[in-house]
Enzyme design. Structure first.
Site, short mmCIF file in Angstrom:
data_model
loop_
_atom_site.label_atom_id
_atom_site.label_comp_id
_atom_site.label_asym_id
_atom_site.label_seq_id
_atom_site.Cartn_x
_atom_site.Cartn_y
_atom_site.Cartn_z
N GLY A 172 0.77 -1.25 0.00
CA GLY A 172 0.00 0.00 0.00
C GLY A 172 0.80 1.29 0.00
O GLY A 172 0.36 2.28 -0.57
N ASP A 209 0.82 3.41 4.40
CA ASP A 209 -0.27 4.09 3.70
C ASP A 209 -1.35 4.50 4.69
O ASP A 209 -1.82 5.63 4.68
CB ASP A 209 -0.85 3.17 2.60
CG ASP A 209 -1.23 1.78 3.10
OD1 ASP A 209 -0.93 1.43 4.27
OD2 ASP A 209 -1.81 1.01 2.31
N LYS A 267 -2.73 -2.94 14.27
CA LYS A 267 -2.21 -4.29 14.50
C LYS A 267 -0.90 -4.54 13.75
O LYS A 267 0.05 -5.13 14.30
CB LYS A 267 -3.25 -5.33 14.09
CG LYS A 267 -2.83 -6.75 14.41
CD LYS A 267 -3.96 -7.72 14.16
CE LYS A 267 -3.52 -9.16 14.38
NZ LYS A 267 -3.05 -9.44 15.73
N ASP A 323 -4.78 1.60 10.59
CA ASP A 323 -6.21 1.31 10.79
C ASP A 323 -6.38 0.82 12.24
O ASP A 323 -6.51 1.61 13.15
CB ASP A 323 -6.62 0.27 9.75
CG ASP A 323 -8.09 -0.11 9.81
OD1 ASP A 323 -8.85 0.58 10.50
OD2 ASP A 323 -8.47 -1.09 9.15
P1 IMP Z 1 -3.89 -2.25 10.55
O1 IMP Z 1 -2.95 -3.35 10.87
O2 IMP Z 1 -5.30 -2.58 10.93
O3 IMP Z 1 -3.46 -0.90 11.10
O4 IMP Z 1 -3.99 -2.16 8.98
C1 IMP Z 1 -3.01 -1.59 8.21
C2 IMP Z 1 -3.12 -2.06 6.78
O5 IMP Z 1 -4.45 -2.45 6.42
C3 IMP Z 1 -2.78 -0.93 5.83
O6 IMP Z 1 -1.40 -0.88 5.57
C4 IMP Z 1 -3.60 -1.24 4.61
O7 IMP Z 1 -2.90 -2.07 3.73
C5 IMP Z 1 -4.81 -1.97 5.14
N1 IMP Z 1 -5.99 -1.07 5.27
C6 IMP Z 1 -6.52 -0.59 6.40
N2 IMP Z 1 -7.57 0.21 6.16
C7 IMP Z 1 -7.72 0.22 4.81
C8 IMP Z 1 -8.64 0.91 3.92
O8 IMP Z 1 -9.55 1.68 4.30
N3 IMP Z 1 -8.45 0.67 2.59
C9 IMP Z 1 -7.46 -0.13 2.10
N4 IMP Z 1 -6.59 -0.77 2.90
C10 IMP Z 1 -6.72 -0.59 4.24
#
Ligand code: IMP
Length: 178
Positions: free
Chosen positions: A48, A103, A109, A106
């Protein structure tokens, strides 16, 4: 800007190319100031962050290195349970200043699992730069040092971000129409 259709979903224009360019420039200015004479290593998280990392890196005027790492933690529109390191770091990070490029943060994690692995190799410091941050979705405590845009907990695509593999190749960012 028009709505776009990816797979079975419709997305509305959300953050324009100009707004992204301005914000990337702001982050680069802060990094140029904070990392002067520190020769930091930027670690971009694939897939991303590839466009964000490229644009940001071009705006840096300081000496800096960049390396890319691939972690899998996301399937479809919800974070999945596992973070797997697919491509490892090919650069010595001991005693170096690191800036992680994401990128989007979210749930937090991905970084929550990845950062301890980096600290294990005793870098001098680690900071995080994320183009997008969804504070509402935060399940894991992660400090984002350089944030582009704080956005609500709604799925977005474009500028490197995908929905099931598609949608990365737009200059703007789009939000899921529900
Ligand atoms: P986390 O581990 O939940 O913080 O997720 C991080 C990863 O999830 C990012 O690097 C993205 O690749 C993916 N991600 C999280 N939210 C979105 C979104 O709204 N659109 C696309 N990819 C997302």
């Amino acid at each position: 800007m028009d709505t776009i259709r990816i797979h079975d979903k419709t997305f509305n224009p959300y953050i324009s190319e100009e707004a992204i360019r301005g914000k990337v420039h702001e982050i680069a200015t802060a990094l140029n100031r904070d990392y002067r004479d520190k020769n930091p290593i930027f670690i971009a998280i694939l897939n991303g962050a590839f466009i964000f990392a490229a644009d940001l890196f071009k705006s840096l005027s300081i000496d800096a290195e960049i390396s890319f790492i691939k972690l899998a933690s996301y399937k479809g529109m919800k974070s999945s349970g596992h973070v797997i390191s697919v491509i490892g770091l090919d650069i010595e990070i001991f005693n170096r200043h690191l800036v992680i490029l994401e990128d989007i943060v979210d749930t937090g994690k991905t970084l929550h699992e990845f950062l301890p692995q980096l600290w294990h190799n005793q870098p001098a410091s680690i900071r995080i730069a994320a183009l997008l941050h969804k504070p509402a979705a935060k399940e894991f405590q992660v400090n984002v040092d350089y944030t582009g845009f704080e956005i609500p907990d709604k799925f977005v695509v474009g500028y490197g971000l995908d929905y099931n593999g598609l949608g990365r190749n737009t200059a703007a960012i789009y939000q899921l129409f529900e």
